[in-house]
Design a protein around this motif. Structure first.
Motif, short mmCIF file in Angstrom:
data_model
loop_
_atom_site.label_atom_id
_atom_site.label_comp_id
_atom_site.label_asym_id
_atom_site.label_seq_id
_atom_site.Cartn_x
_atom_site.Cartn_y
_atom_site.Cartn_z
N ARG A 55 5.86 -46.27 18.74
CA ARG A 55 5.96 -47.33 19.34
C ARG A 55 4.47 -47.84 18.78
N SER A 72 19.21 -56.27 22.51
CA SER A 72 19.25 -57.55 23.01
C SER A 72 20.31 -58.29 23.15
N ALA A 126 12.40 -51.54 30.89
CA ALA A 126 11.70 -51.15 30.00
C ALA A 126 11.63 -51.93 28.66
N ASP A 127 13.08 -51.54 28.54
CA ASP A 127 13.51 -51.56 26.44
C ASP A 127 14.71 -51.83 26.43
N ASP A 176 3.17 -46.41 22.36
CA ASP A 176 3.89 -46.40 23.57
C ASP A 176 4.89 -44.96 22.77
N ARG A 212 20.34 -44.67 22.30
CA ARG A 212 20.53 -46.35 22.00
C ARG A 212 20.40 -45.85 20.13
N LYS A 254 8.54 -41.54 29.06
CA LYS A 254 8.01 -42.59 28.78
C LYS A 254 6.30 -42.94 29.10
N GLU A 304 8.08 -41.90 24.07
CA GLU A 304 9.22 -41.73 24.56
C GLU A 304 10.37 -40.36 24.41
N SER A 352 20.45 -55.84 16.08
CA SER A 352 19.51 -55.55 16.39
C SER A 352 19.13 -55.96 15.07
N ARG A 387 2.57 -44.41 27.45
CA ARG A 387 1.76 -45.12 26.75
C ARG A 387 -0.08 -45.15 26.74
N ALA A 392 11.17 -41.55 20.65
CA ALA A 392 10.55 -42.64 19.52
C ALA A 392 9.39 -43.08 20.10
#
Length: 485
Positions: free
Chosen positions: A415, A233, A229-230, A422, A83, A463, A424, A124, A465, A413
């Protein structure tokens, strides 16, 4: 133009072969011949392709389908999904922008990929356009094009599994497409279970995980939970409509809560257009009509995502075609009503306008590039301001992550919320990352945020964390202690 046309859907997901021939016409679509389900006898890829080619050629010859079109389903294990978000821009520029991001989104060189994209509903953060981008190695499509051609067919489309399944379940009683709706489709794919997630009727996640015979239902829900998990919108907060083979999770209307996600069981074969598959197949039946969904949806030919000849963005294709048709009718009426002299004058004026547009295009492109550079600069400034905070931990956390991530791993990603991190990404061995992060005590509460899924070329998607533990402050120097005496 032929009023009726036969399209053959071919789905090699999970190493097995599903073939569905659909006759399309003005009155709708129907099965041309009973579908075929075949389990190859060998696990070796080269031998399996030879066996599949023989089965496909026999199916085509026996049913008199030589010369028909073929739509290939690209299995989830062969498709990369990501994405991304882009500033609002013209449709013709959006594909170029996506093309420039391929190297960042996927672990293969852009020259080796066939890709396409679709817009997700809504906007977004920051008012950007959310997209889901799909890509597959060009070599895989080229290999299948040779197989299809030798079988006497013409490869007309290459549709990722997520969109093929969505097309099969579209229609009354099928996948909900209203804003805020969410759905999950689970099906067995050979020795794996495949999960596709939809938000407002558009796929945003598709992955498969290996499973032993009879354990597909147990592996499916954790895969779906990891995909949520993600969510984008466009996904609402209501229950997720769950489509799965009969008997996996109970009867229609039952609710299942798994990891904070509420699933509502739906019966896909009571009202949707895919009901034609229930009880069909060579020999009078098929072990699981869900196994034929991908081939059936690809054969329907909706064309929402085609990596063989992708559209720039299929979200507005029907509106664009209607607009072009109306413009053509208006131009024809104009040409008949006005004398030839007026028509020639209009053409001269149009040529002048085209010249003006061509002269202004470089300035417009430079302006759009400036906006893109400005967005990039603002992002860098925000990063530097955060890094310059008194704590100064952001760069330290990134440095610790960089030192511990093994070679060959791609981070898609990162975060950070305070000291919580987190990540990924894709790795040849995701299990090696866990002990690398926990050594030295620099990260605690380290856990996988979703099940590890295997992608193409034995690449694992993960993923993870955890929470960063800052090092203790340095002890005062001995010289300082002496001065105090």
């Amino acid at each position: 133009m032929k009023r009726f046309r036969t399209m053959i859907g071919i789905d090699p997901s999970g190493g097995r072969l599903a073939i569905v021939a659909v006759r399309r016409g003005v009155g709708g679509s129907s099965l041309a011949v009973p579908p075929l389900w075949h389990e190859p006898r060998t696990a070796k890829e080269s031998s399996r392709f030879e066996e599949i080619e023989g089965v496909l050629g026999e199916f085509v010859a026996r049913n008199g389908l030589v010369g028909a079109g073929a739509a290939l389903v690209l299995p989830a294990e062969r498709v990369y999904l990501a994405r991304a978000a882009f500033p609002p821009m013209k449709e013709r520029d959006l594909r170029d922008a996506v093309g420039m991001e391929l190297e960042r989104l996927f672990p293969l060189p852009p020259a080796e990929l066939r890709y396409g994209f679709r817009r997700l509903a809504g906007l977004s953060t920051g008012g950007k356009l959310p997209l889901v981008v799909a890509a597959t190695p060009s070599e895989y499509i080229d290999r299948w094009e040779e197989i299809v051609t030798r079988a006497g067919l013409t490869l007309s489309a290459a549709v990722p599994s997520a969109w093929a399944v969505g097309d099969a379940l579209s229609g009354p009683g099928g996948l909900p497409g209203e804003p805020g709706s969410t759905a999950a489709v689970l099906r067995a794919a050979g020795a794996a279970v495949e999960c596709t997630l939809f938000a407002s009727g558009e796929p945003f996640f598709c992955a498969s995980a290996p499973c032993s015979p009879g354990s597909a239902s147990g592996e499916g829900l954790p895969l779906a939970r990891g995909g949520f998990a993600d969510p984008p919108s466009s996904a609402g907060d209501g229950p997720v409509d769950l489509f799965a083979p009969q008997g996996w999770y109970g009867k229609e209307g039952d609710r299942i809560e798994d990891g904070g996600v509420v699933f509502r069981v739906r019966d896909a074969f009571d009202r949707s257009s895919a009901s034609v598959l229930s009880g069909s197949g060579e020999g009078g039946s098929t072990p699981d009509p869900f196994a034929l969904l991908g081939a059936f949806g690809a054969a329907l030919g909706e064309g929402r995502m085609d990596l063989l000849s992708p559209q720039r963005d299929g979200s507005d294709s029907r509106i664009s075609r209607a607009f072009l048709g109306a413009a053509a009718v208006a131009a024809l009426a104009f040409g008949i009503a006005w004398p030839s002299a007026v028509a020639w004058k209009a053409k001269a004026e149009l040529r002048g306008l085209d010249a003006q547009v061509a002269a202004l295009r470089p300035a417009a492109e430079q302006y759009e590039e400036t906006l893109s550079d400005l967005d990039d600069a603002q992002g860098r400034i925000a990063t530097l301001r955060e890094a310059a905070s008194p704590s100064g931990e952001t760069l330290q956390i990134l440095r610790e992550l960089t030192d511990r991530i093994p070679d060959g791993t791609w981070l898609l990603a990162v975060r950070m919320e305070g000291r919580k991190v987190d990540i990924e990404g894709l790795s040849p061995s995701a299990s090696e990352i866990f002990p690398a992060l926990t050594r030295d005590g620099r990260f605690r509460s380290v856990e996988f945020g979703a099940p590890i899924t295997r992608q193409a070329d034995n690449i694992e998607r993960f993923k993870i964390r955890g929470e960063f533990v800052p090092p203790p402050p340095p002890a005062p120097a001995a010289s300082a202690a002496g001065k105090k005496r």
